[in-house]
Design an enzyme around this catalytic site. Structure first.
Site, PDB file in Angstrom:
ATOM      1  N   THR A 129       0.825  -1.207   0.000  1.00 59.56           N
ATOM      2  CA  THR A 129       0.000   0.000   0.000  1.00 59.56           C
ATOM      3  C   THR A 129       0.857   1.254   0.000  1.00 59.56           C
ATOM      4  O   THR A 129       0.558   2.228  -0.711  1.00 59.56           O
ATOM      5  CB  THR A 129      -0.950   0.002   1.203  1.00 59.56           C
ATOM      6  OG1 THR A 129      -1.769  -1.178   1.168  1.00 59.56           O
ATOM      7  CG2 THR A 129      -1.840   1.223   1.181  1.00 59.56           C
ATOM      8  N   LYS A 183      -8.727  -2.003  -4.478  1.00 60.65           N
ATOM      9  CA  LYS A 183      -8.245  -3.105  -3.640  1.00 60.65           C
ATOM     10  C   LYS A 183      -9.461  -3.998  -3.433  1.00 60.65           C
ATOM     11  O   LYS A 183     -10.198  -3.845  -2.449  1.00 60.65           O
ATOM     12  CB  LYS A 183      -7.682  -2.594  -2.313  1.00 60.65           C
ATOM     13  CG  LYS A 183      -7.005  -3.685  -1.480  1.00 60.65           C
ATOM     14  CD  LYS A 183      -6.397  -3.100  -0.216  1.00 60.65           C
ATOM     15  CE  LYS A 183      -5.765  -4.196   0.639  1.00 60.65           C
ATOM     16  NZ  LYS A 183      -4.538  -4.750   0.049  1.00 60.65           N
ATOM     17  N   GLY A 228      -3.217  -6.069  -4.782  1.00 64.94           N
ATOM     18  CA  GLY A 228      -3.580  -7.399  -4.324  1.00 64.94           C
ATOM     19  C   GLY A 228      -3.645  -7.484  -2.813  1.00 64.94           C
ATOM     20  O   GLY A 228      -3.620  -6.475  -2.101  1.00 64.94           O
ATOM     21  N   PRO A 280      13.646   4.177   0.885  1.00 64.60           N
ATOM     22  CA  PRO A 280      14.252   4.006   2.205  1.00 64.60           C
ATOM     23  C   PRO A 280      13.193   3.888   3.289  1.00 64.60           C
ATOM     24  O   PRO A 280      12.003   4.126   3.044  1.00 64.60           O
ATOM     25  CB  PRO A 280      15.064   5.300   2.367  1.00 64.60           C
ATOM     26  CG  PRO A 280      14.316   6.311   1.561  1.00 64.60           C
ATOM     27  CD  PRO A 280      13.763   5.559   0.377  1.00 64.60           C
TER      28      PRO A 280
END
Length: 226
Positions: A17, A38, A118, A206
């Site tokens: 997400t 979703k 997914g 990061p």
């Protein structure tokens, strides 16, 4: 040219997400209209408006099109467990054909960039007979793999790409998401992944204290239009 991608991950906590919202923000910053879905989400909370999932709500906030929540997340499940188990416990049954139909409804909105996220990894069951991977297969859309950079990610990433190819779909890129800030030998693992995965790396994200879509987008590029 309009583009639809399916985002999967090496595992449940790979950061699908976060990366999906970052890709949507990247598309918006590049001047594209965006939509997202979703279709199945577990771990939803009861609200005055019904069951709501935090990941689906994040996608709703990240897109440029005004889509109702129910279109973004048509199958909402309360327990934070595997979707097929949650559906069994709730007495629900959903097929890959139904989910693909929901996704096509979003795709028909005509956004420049449509993203379908997914649930879990590539081989998550929908039922004793179907895998979630049947949904992108029925849609015939390219796939982006989110690699959660943790110990074991090389094995998970290679096996997932092999499964995607085996299913006849085209992976168009992967993203390295630093899920663990103190991963041992991060650079060495990243170099190995870049050598083993035969698709472009779309970004190395990061570990961010504030992983807003705009901050994540700074580290991403969109896949080539195919």
């Amino acid at each position: 040219m309009k583009q639809t991608v399916f985002v999967t991950g090496t595992d449940t906590d790979a950061g699908k997400t976060v990366i999906s919202c970052g890709l949507l923000a990247r598309a918006r910053l590049d001047g594209l209209t965006t939509a997202a879905a979703k279709p199945v989400a577990s771990g939803c909370e009861q609200t005055p408006d019904g069951l709501r999932n935090s990941d689906a709500l994040a996608l709703q906030q990240a897109i440029t099109m005004d889509l109702p929540y129910e279109q973004i997340n048509p199958v909402s499940l309360e327990p934070a467990i595997a979707p097929h188990i949650a559906m069994q416990e709730a007495g629900k049954r959903v097929s890959a054909d139904q989910l693909a139909g929901y996704c096509r409804g979003v795709m028909m909105k005509g956004a420049d960039f449509t993203l379908i996220e997914g649930a879990g990894g590539w081989r998550v069951p929908l039922s004793p007979r179907e895998m979630y991977s049947s949904v992108p297969k029925k849609l015939n859309v390219p796939v982006i793999l989110v690699v959660g950079m943790t110990l074991g990610c090389i094995n998970h990433a290679v096996l997932t790409l092999e499964a995607i190819y085996k299913d006849g779909l085209k992976p168009v890129g992967w993203v390295a998401n630093r899920a663990e800030p103190d991963m041992s030998r991060f650079d060495e693992n990243l170099t190995t992944l870049k050598g083993l995965l035969p698709v472009p790396c779309l970004g190395v994200v990061p570990h961010l204290e504030n992983p807003s879509p705009e901050h994540v987008a700074e580290h991403l590029t969109l896949p080539p239009t195919i």
